[in-house]
Scaffold this active site. Structure first.
Site, PDB file in Angstrom:
ATOM      1  N   ASP B 100       0.777  -1.166   0.014  1.00 23.99           N
ATOM      2  CA  ASP B 100      -0.056  -0.027   0.026  1.00 23.99           C
ATOM      3  C   ASP B 100       0.888   1.091  -0.014  1.00 23.99           C
ATOM      4  O   ASP B 100       2.148   1.054   0.239  1.00 23.99           O
ATOM      5  CB  ASP B 100      -0.993  -0.002   1.085  1.00 23.99           C
ATOM      6  CG  ASP B 100      -0.038  -0.062   2.641  1.00 23.99           C
ATOM      7  OD1 ASP B 100       0.811  -0.509   2.612  1.00 23.99           O
ATOM      8  OD2 ASP B 100      -0.585   0.930   3.384  1.00 23.99           O
ATOM      9  N   GLU B 166       0.031  -0.782   5.743  1.00 24.29           N
ATOM     10  CA  GLU B 166       1.162  -0.276   6.654  1.00 24.29           C
ATOM     11  C   GLU B 166       1.074   1.260   6.862  1.00 24.29           C
ATOM     12  O   GLU B 166       1.252   1.881   7.782  1.00 24.29           O
ATOM     13  CB  GLU B 166       2.583  -0.613   5.784  1.00 24.29           C
ATOM     14  CG  GLU B 166       3.725  -0.285   6.826  1.00 24.29           C
ATOM     15  CD  GLU B 166       4.292   0.995   6.872  1.00 24.29           C
ATOM     16  OE1 GLU B 166       5.105   1.283   7.766  1.00 24.29           O
ATOM     17  OE2 GLU B 166       4.077   1.725   6.146  1.00 24.29           O
TER      18      GLU B 166
END
Lengths: 476, 476
Positions: B100, B166
């Protein structure tokens, strides 16, 4: 000599349903000056007043104020200037009010639709603008109508100045007032503003003083951009650390201002003033109720009222540029701006006060030995105002209160500012009176704003009676 | 004994255009975990990795993590768990990365489209996620492919754990890691994470320590609602005044924490550590450049690096509930929440630190003699992490750096936190190595995020070489 007021009073009572209906029509126009999308409604409200005033036979002008500063696509709403009567043998009173309102949404927590006047069984008339300031503005119109229908001669010439930007800084108004001082307002013998509130809920008051407000920014900056506290914490001097240390030196928990040369400027309490506080209708319980807590600085009425009215105070409002949202963010802000203001009182001087603030803040910052940069400046300043409560303008109002409410009014000051008061005083050179209609529980800027029916109807009588006593008191 | 790496290296060079193309495909998927509307793209990114890994012959699972806490309509993106090789005679290395990215809009100030990889003439490859962390994640895949095409046997079994949250708190990951510690991750002999950066732009580093972070809130409240400073200034004790006075006692301009029992917990500097700083490639000019100013606490490299890596720091992040916008507002905030954090280091204990903070803040508030109420608490706490740089995991990486870059790496710590590091260490009980690919100027969370082509291609070689040295160093 007492004026004949019974016919006028009876007519106000007879017309009360119509007067409430007039207020309902005004409340139904959401004239929110802060909301760009509502500007047409603000203008519509000006036209509503124009129509009502013309129907009463007043001369009316809608005076354009040009574009809104900073929003050049947006016209400022007009000022409604009106004159009722031009008899050279009568005194002329200039009255001011505003027809714009604060924002309101049902979803903010209102019990009823904010732009639909709701008259509750207990007499509370709920609606945005009911007490601030559509009720008082319409009070003047209602007083005219009741005189006409009762066949009572109107005792004075009335000049009216109703603005539509009061809740958004009164943009453009000061210039107009100064420009019209010797023109439209030239005949005024005194000024009356009905845009404040009783100190409590039971006893009317006349207000003769307001504190001023100097608003300061302290900017501290260092890094080129916001930093990550993991990477830079411990290696960079942080502007936020410096700022809280500077702000912490301004005032203590008990309201004592730590900046030298502020208290030194405050006028001594005279013996006359000293005796004034005891009789004022105000209790610490009322204060605690409006405060919503018992975290008062003083335990007694007199020091509390003196602290609100005649001593300066310093409040820290917030910090721009730091993390302000809920949750956690590990930012080191690169530039922070602390905001605080000092409420000013006689005989404080704006320049002397500014210099004292600048010098002190610079000294405190210098003590830190920081490599960051600091700038302190006044965002805006506004002078305190104190009128003479012995003037015939106040004497007339006091007699009107006694006649309508059956009590002698409290002579009060307020802790806040109504800058237009000072502007009218300076422009016209005449005495200005603040004559409130609503009470302390009206919640002017809150949800469930209301005006009590009793305050509205008796308030109409009060405004009319005041003009009659002016005619007598002021006879040259 | 040196591994044979020439064939692998040559193949990486030969495939470099394809590897950049793979990165371009990954960057083109706007897998922004913080943006609910982009959640399908985050999931698409997981499927992209699944497809690439399967094509390389890895076993892949997309492990669901359930609903996003607080947003029950939203599925968390899956964790990509993959295994490449299961030879019992080889060591097994567990690698972690995230697929991400941070939000990005061209209008934020990007020179190029953020989700379109732009390879500039100077070798900068601009694009959101290029360096954080799609480049490093694809590094592992590229290393596998280059081995296959070069006909070089892959030196270890590789376990891969790539998450998609994250940048939004790694929701759900810790539970999965703990649950899989003795299952999917059971074979791991060591862990390698490539999700940080070189200290500068020229010299690679291996990172063996991170500071922890305890984040605190100080709430002070009194009045029932926000107050008007004109009406209440001078009569009410103001929570904001109390808060700045408490915050001002925490730390000074020079970073010295004023709370007792914090510095007392910090580990002594050993003679070995003492000698470590001088050779590290870092200059005060680099720091001043990244700081954007010269407002550093120290003038020299060594105390600066020690302050960043091995001493605690305290930063004040901001205040919730006070006026934070531009302009002027004369509010007395009813409730304010100060936010600050302490970066923690060996041997600080979370509970001891919390107790020290609570005790000190309560003492400081008590000194004010305020009627307001105060509460201090930790919003979140996270332990520091220090690994042994003498472990074979680090030795292997150091040799790989020397082989690929021709220099001995700096052994560094970081001032920030990468909480997953500690989770992997605690869950597996194995040594964890942070092996960065990008450099200090990559601008991971900023506009114009980039990964230099050189760092990407040599970084692929580095990851592969590291695995070869692991196979030799770690031979039982």
């Amino acid at each position: 000599m007492a004026p004949q007021l019974d016919g006028f009073f009876a007519e106000v009572d007879a017309l009360s349903t119509q007067f409430i209906d007039r207020l309902a029509k005004a409340v139904a126009i959401p004239s929110i000056s802060a909301d760009e999308a509502r500007r047409p409604d603000v203008v519509r409200m000006a036209h509503f007043l124009e129509g009502e005033l013309k129907a009463l036979g007043a001369q009316v002008e809608l005076r354009p104020l040009g574009k809104q500063p900073g929003k050049e696509h947006l016209d400022l709403p007009p000022v409604v200037l009106a004159r009722y009567g031009s008899d050279k043998n009568k005194r002329t009173i200039l009255v001011y009010g505003h027809y714009d309102v604060q924002p309101a949404e049902r979803s903010d927590g209102w019990d009823t639709e904010p732009f639909q006047l709701h008259v509750a069984d207990d007499g509370r008339m709920l609606g945005r603008g009911s007490t601030d300031d559509k009720g008082p503005v319409l009070g003047w119109l209602n007083a005219i109508e009741a005189h006409q229908k009762a066949g009572v001669e109107f005792p004075v010439n009335l000049l009216m100045c109703f603005e539509g930007m009061e809740e958004y800084g009164s943009e453009g108004l000061d210039d107009l007032i100064m420009a019209e001082a010797k023109k439209f307002f030239a005949d005024a013998d005194a000024v009356c503003i009905s845009d404040n509130y009783w100190l409590g809920t039971e006893k009317p008051c006349l207000t003769y003083g307001l504190r001023g407000c100097n608003y300061y920014s302290v900017e501290i900056w260092g890094p080129g951009a916001d930093l990550h506290s993991g990477v830079f914490g411990g290696t960079a001097q942080e502007p936020m650390t410096d700022l809280v240390r500077v702000l912490a030196t301004l005032v203590d928990t008990h309201g004592k201002i730590q900046i030298p040369s502020i208290m030194e400027q405050v006028a001594q309490v005279s013996a006359e003033e000293e005796g004034l506080y005891d009789s004022i209708s105000f209790t610490m319980d009322t204060l605690r109720e409006s405060l919503g807590s018992s975290t008062t600085i003083f335990e007694d009425k007199k020091p509390t009222l003196m602290a609100r009215w005649r001593y300066p105070s310093l409040s820290i409002h917030g910090i721009e540029g730091a993390f302000a949202a809920p949750g956690a963010k590990t930012v080191i802000p690169a530039k922070v701006v602390g905001k605080f203001s000092i409420r000013t009182v006689p005989d404080m001087d704006i320049d002397t006060t500014n210099e004292a603030v600048y010098r002190y803040v610079k000294e405190q910052f210098a003590k830190l030995g920081s490599k960051n940069s600091m700038k302190v400046y006044a965002q805006h300043t506004g002078k305190w105002w104190v009128a003479s409560p012995n003037h015939w303008n106040f004497a007339a109002a006091a007699k009107a209160v006694e006649r309508v409410w059956g009590v002698q009014p409290d002579f009060t000051r307020e802790g806040g500012s109504i800058p237009v008061t000072l502007t009218f005083e300076q422009a016209t050179g005449k005495n200005v009176l603040l004559l409130p209609m609503g009470s302390s529980t009206d919640g002017a800027h809150s949800i469930n704003e209301k005006l009590d029916k009793r305050n509205y109807i008796e308030g109409i009588k009060l405004l009319g009676a005041y003009l009659h006593y002016v005619a007598i008191e002021a006879t040259p």
